[in-house]
Motif scaffolding. Sequence first.
Motif, PDB file in Angstrom:
ATOM      1  N   TRP A  94       9.792  39.950  43.500  1.00 31.89           N
ATOM      2  CA  TRP A  94      11.017  39.555  44.199  1.00 31.89           C
ATOM      3  C   TRP A  94      11.550  38.227  43.664  1.00 31.89           C
ATOM      4  CZ3 TRP A  94      11.904  35.109  46.913  1.00 31.89           C
ATOM      5  CH2 TRP A  94      10.811  34.348  47.322  1.00 31.89           C
ATOM      6  N   GLN A  95      10.698  37.339  43.171  1.00 27.89           N
ATOM      7  CA  GLN A  95      11.175  36.104  42.553  1.00 27.89           C
ATOM      8  C   GLN A  95      11.929  36.400  41.254  1.00 27.89           C
ATOM      9  OE1 GLN A  95       8.145  36.645  43.742  1.00 27.89           O
ATOM     10  NE2 GLN A  95       7.264  34.841  44.760  1.00 27.89           N
ATOM     11  N   VAL A  96      11.384  37.325  40.449  1.00 26.33           N
ATOM     12  CA  VAL A  96      12.070  37.705  39.206  1.00 26.33           C
ATOM     13  C   VAL A  96      13.417  38.335  39.517  1.00 26.33           C
ATOM     14  CG1 VAL A  96      11.954  39.263  37.224  1.00 26.33           C
ATOM     15  CG2 VAL A  96       9.936  37.934  37.883  1.00 26.33           C
ATOM     16  N   HIS A  97      13.451  39.192  40.524  1.00 27.17           N
ATOM     17  CA  HIS A  97      14.714  39.827  40.895  1.00 27.17           C
ATOM     18  C   HIS A  97      15.732  38.790  41.370  1.00 27.17           C
ATOM     19  CE1 HIS A  97      17.311  43.066  42.200  1.00 27.17           C
ATOM     20  NE2 HIS A  97      17.388  42.529  43.405  1.00 27.17           N
ATOM     21  N   THR A  98      15.248  37.784  42.082  1.00 28.27           N
ATOM     22  CA  THR A  98      16.153  36.714  42.526  1.00 28.27           C
ATOM     23  C   THR A  98      16.723  35.946  41.326  1.00 28.27           C
ATOM     24  OG1 THR A  98      14.897  36.491  44.581  1.00 28.27           O
ATOM     25  CG2 THR A  98      16.320  34.648  43.952  1.00 28.27           C
ATOM     26  N   VAL A  99      15.881  35.654  40.333  1.00 25.89           N
ATOM     27  CA  VAL A  99      16.350  34.954  39.130  1.00 25.89           C
ATOM     28  C   VAL A  99      17.396  35.790  38.397  1.00 25.89           C
ATOM     29  CG1 VAL A  99      15.648  34.111  36.859  1.00 25.89           C
ATOM     30  CG2 VAL A  99      14.245  33.608  38.875  1.00 25.89           C
ATOM     31  N   VAL A 100      17.184  37.084  38.270  1.00 23.42           N
ATOM     32  CA  VAL A 100      18.135  37.946  37.574  1.00 23.42           C
ATOM     33  C   VAL A 100      19.468  37.993  38.327  1.00 23.42           C
ATOM     34  CG1 VAL A 100      18.599  40.313  36.851  1.00 23.42           C
ATOM     35  CG2 VAL A 100      16.326  39.316  36.489  1.00 23.42           C
ATOM     36  N   LEU A 101      19.409  38.135  39.669  1.00 22.83           N
ATOM     37  CA  LEU A 101      20.641  38.137  40.450  1.00 22.83           C
ATOM     38  C   LEU A 101      21.369  36.790  40.341  1.00 22.83           C
ATOM     39  CD1 LEU A 101      19.736  40.028  43.758  1.00 22.83           C
ATOM     40  CD2 LEU A 101      21.229  40.800  41.905  1.00 22.83           C
ATOM     41  N   ALA A 102      20.615  35.698  40.347  1.00 22.68           N
ATOM     42  CA  ALA A 102      21.241  34.384  40.207  1.00 22.68           C
ATOM     43  C   ALA A 102      21.914  34.238  38.848  1.00 22.68           C
ATOM     44  CB  ALA A 102      20.184  33.293  40.404  1.00 22.68           C
ATOM     45  N   ALA A 103      21.276  34.730  37.791  1.00 21.92           N
ATOM     46  CA  ALA A 103      21.883  34.673  36.458  1.00 21.92           C
ATOM     47  C   ALA A 103      23.172  35.490  36.403  1.00 21.92           C
ATOM     48  CB  ALA A 103      20.886  35.177  35.421  1.00 21.92           C
ATOM     49  N   MET A 104      23.157  36.684  37.016  1.00 19.54           N
ATOM     50  CA  MET A 104      24.368  37.507  37.025  1.00 19.54           C
ATOM     51  C   MET A 104      25.468  36.857  37.860  1.00 19.54           C
ATOM     52  SD  MET A 104      22.943  41.411  37.168  1.00 19.54           S
ATOM     53  CE  MET A 104      24.617  42.008  36.973  1.00 19.54           C
ATOM     54  N   LEU A 105      25.088  36.190  38.951  1.00 13.00           N
ATOM     55  CA  LEU A 105      26.083  35.518  39.782  1.00 13.00           C
ATOM     56  C   LEU A 105      26.747  34.367  39.015  1.00 13.00           C
ATOM     57  CD1 LEU A 105      27.425  35.244  42.548  1.00 13.00           C
ATOM     58  CD2 LEU A 105      25.533  33.751  43.240  1.00 13.00           C
ATOM     59  N   ILE A 106      25.927  33.618  38.248  1.00 10.30           N
ATOM     60  CA  ILE A 106      26.496  32.524  37.433  1.00 10.30           C
ATOM     61  C   ILE A 106      27.439  33.087  36.383  1.00 10.30           C
ATOM     62  CG2 ILE A 106      25.910  30.701  35.780  1.00 10.30           C
ATOM     63  CD1 ILE A 106      23.319  30.292  37.361  1.00 10.30           C
ATOM     64  N   LEU A 107      27.042  34.191  35.754  1.00 11.51           N
ATOM     65  CA  LEU A 107      27.928  34.795  34.759  1.00 11.51           C
ATOM     66  C   LEU A 107      29.225  35.288  35.393  1.00 11.51           C
ATOM     67  CD1 LEU A 107      25.325  36.887  32.683  1.00 11.51           C
ATOM     68  CD2 LEU A 107      26.424  34.752  32.010  1.00 11.51           C
ATOM     69  N   GLU A 108      29.124  35.714  36.640  1.00  7.18           N
ATOM     70  CA  GLU A 108      30.305  36.251  37.323  1.00  7.18           C
ATOM     71  C   GLU A 108      31.272  35.145  37.731  1.00  7.18           C
ATOM     72  OE1 GLU A 108      32.488  39.521  38.658  1.00  7.18           O
ATOM     73  OE2 GLU A 108      30.606  39.464  37.534  1.00  7.18           O
ATOM     74  N   LEU A 109      30.806  33.920  37.830  1.00  8.41           N
ATOM     75  CA  LEU A 109      31.648  32.833  38.323  1.00  8.41           C
ATOM     76  C   LEU A 109      32.597  32.253  37.274  1.00  8.41           C
ATOM     77  CD1 LEU A 109      29.090  30.880  40.555  1.00  8.41           C
ATOM     78  CD2 LEU A 109      30.910  32.437  41.251  1.00  8.41           C
ATOM     79  N   GLY A 110      32.637  32.802  36.084  1.00  6.41           N
ATOM     80  CA  GLY A 110      33.623  32.313  35.133  1.00  6.41           C
ATOM     81  C   GLY A 110      33.184  32.228  33.697  1.00  6.41           C
ATOM     82  N   LEU A 111      31.931  32.598  33.425  1.00  5.10           N
ATOM     83  CA  LEU A 111      31.482  32.579  32.044  1.00  5.10           C
ATOM     84  C   LEU A 111      32.091  33.754  31.285  1.00  5.10           C
ATOM     85  CD1 LEU A 111      27.752  31.535  32.477  1.00  5.10           C
ATOM     86  CD2 LEU A 111      29.706  30.111  31.892  1.00  5.10           C
ATOM     87  N   PRO A 112      32.147  33.649  29.956  1.00  8.42           N
ATOM     88  CA  PRO A 112      32.891  34.652  29.181  1.00  8.42           C
ATOM     89  C   PRO A 112      32.264  36.027  29.106  1.00  8.42           C
ATOM     90  CG  PRO A 112      31.794  33.089  27.726  1.00  8.42           C
ATOM     91  CD  PRO A 112      31.650  32.552  29.103  1.00  8.42           C
ATOM     92  N   VAL A 113      31.099  36.249  29.709  1.00 13.59           N
ATOM     93  CA  VAL A 113      30.445  37.561  29.663  1.00 13.59           C
ATOM     94  C   VAL A 113      30.139  37.994  31.083  1.00 13.59           C
ATOM     95  CG1 VAL A 113      29.483  37.301  27.349  1.00 13.59           C
ATOM     96  CG2 VAL A 113      28.222  36.424  29.324  1.00 13.59           C
ATOM     97  N   ASP A 114      29.742  39.267  31.222  1.00 17.88           N
ATOM     98  CA  ASP A 114      29.525  39.820  32.560  1.00 17.88           C
ATOM     99  C   ASP A 114      28.360  40.790  32.534  1.00 17.88           C
ATOM    100  OD1 ASP A 114      29.748  40.489  35.162  1.00 17.88           O
ATOM    101  OD2 ASP A 114      31.443  41.853  34.899  1.00 17.88           O
ATOM    102  N   GLY A 115      27.322  40.498  33.318  1.00 17.44           N
ATOM    103  CA  GLY A 115      26.211  41.432  33.500  1.00 17.44           C
ATOM    104  C   GLY A 115      25.124  41.319  32.454  1.00 17.44           C
TER     105      GLY A 115
END
Length: 430
Positions: A94-115
């Motif tokens: 569940w910690q790894v899953h949280t890190v992956v979701l956090a990374a995707m959320l950061i990418l979703e907030l305005g970085l040039p890539v998605d997912g």
Amino acid sequence: MRSRPHTPTSDTPDTSYIHTELSKRPVWQPIRGPFERWPHLTDLLLAILALLLTLLMWSRTGEVLALQSLWDVAAFQCGFIGCFALLWRRTHPWQVHTVVLAAMLILELGLPVDGIVALAFSLYALGRYEANTRATFIGVIAAILFVAIDQNTLVEPTAGGTVTVMLVWALWYIGRRLRFRGEYLRLLEERADYLERERNAEAERAVAAERTRIAREMHDVVAHQVSLMTVQAGAARAISRNNPEAASEALAAVETAGRQAMAEMRDLLGVLRPASDAAALAPQPDLDDLTALIEKVRLVVPKVEYDRQGDLESVPTSVSLAAYRIVQESLTNVVKHVGSKASVYVSVKKENDCLSIRVCDDGHSTAEPSGDTKFGDEPSTGPHSGPHTGHGIAGMRERAELLGGHLHAGVLAHGGFEITAQLPTATGGR
């Protein structure tokens, strides 16, 4: 919902079902084998594969990272961290899953890539390796909400968005089902091992019980016959010069007792031979044989009174054998420790659901007691005194207690010795 595994309804464990379930597992697993043998290497290769697939997905969507700006570097770092967090997916799902979701959320907030592709692997790991049910449900619900919001499925449902949301749930569900299956097979293996250990322990207990039974029977048979032989041989030696004919009769009785002892030991030890070599065994003695036993004892101790009352034919076989051995051992002790001048009273009564046994003597003796006497539960004087080194009383008491009865042995007020036993007959088997 997970279905409840089959459980046997009888008191005896159903091992056939367990072995059937275990036999369903594939014997040769060429794909799972390397993954199970080298889990850390597998996770490293999986992290590298997830990063490569993520970069390939970004390039196909036109989101090529040139790493010329801070945002490109940040996007690559998020993808790298999210993918290589999979190295700990087995131990901290569940910690790894949280890190992956956090990374995707950061990418979703305005970085040039998605997912990132690591989400698929973290979902599977969340279902497969997470033992905390609450944590795994929270993780998959968070992933479904994130994907649904990202695909705008909640506002404008589309086929692609719906399929993506269903795929998120399916990946987690596959991992969860595999976890349930693995736990189920593990429990079956543990139960099969436990039943095997119990079966081996039960076999060892049965062997120990059989050895104890044989030792008890051997003690009763040998002690009785040898005691008679000793007394008769002594009498023959004493009268051999004055009355050779009587001495010859006594020696003949010794020979007969010896042959009978050998026959009984041969029949008793026959159960230790393999089944193919076992001969037909003589039946075990019962209450009907007490008359012959007492007649034999009267050759050494003439004053033996036998009182037989009640329907002894209805006494179960196990109780009848125990009663015979108790009387036999009691008379053996009289012959060994009191002598031929004793007066003995033997009573066997069947009353309701109980068999009562009483053997007593008057304690009159013309000889000193032997040093290995085994009579009595308390110190006394006379023929029945001495160290309690024998096993006769203990063996008789054990026989009675195994049948649910009890036995008492003690010295009488006038110096004699008495053995009384009560054996229940209601539950015995013929």
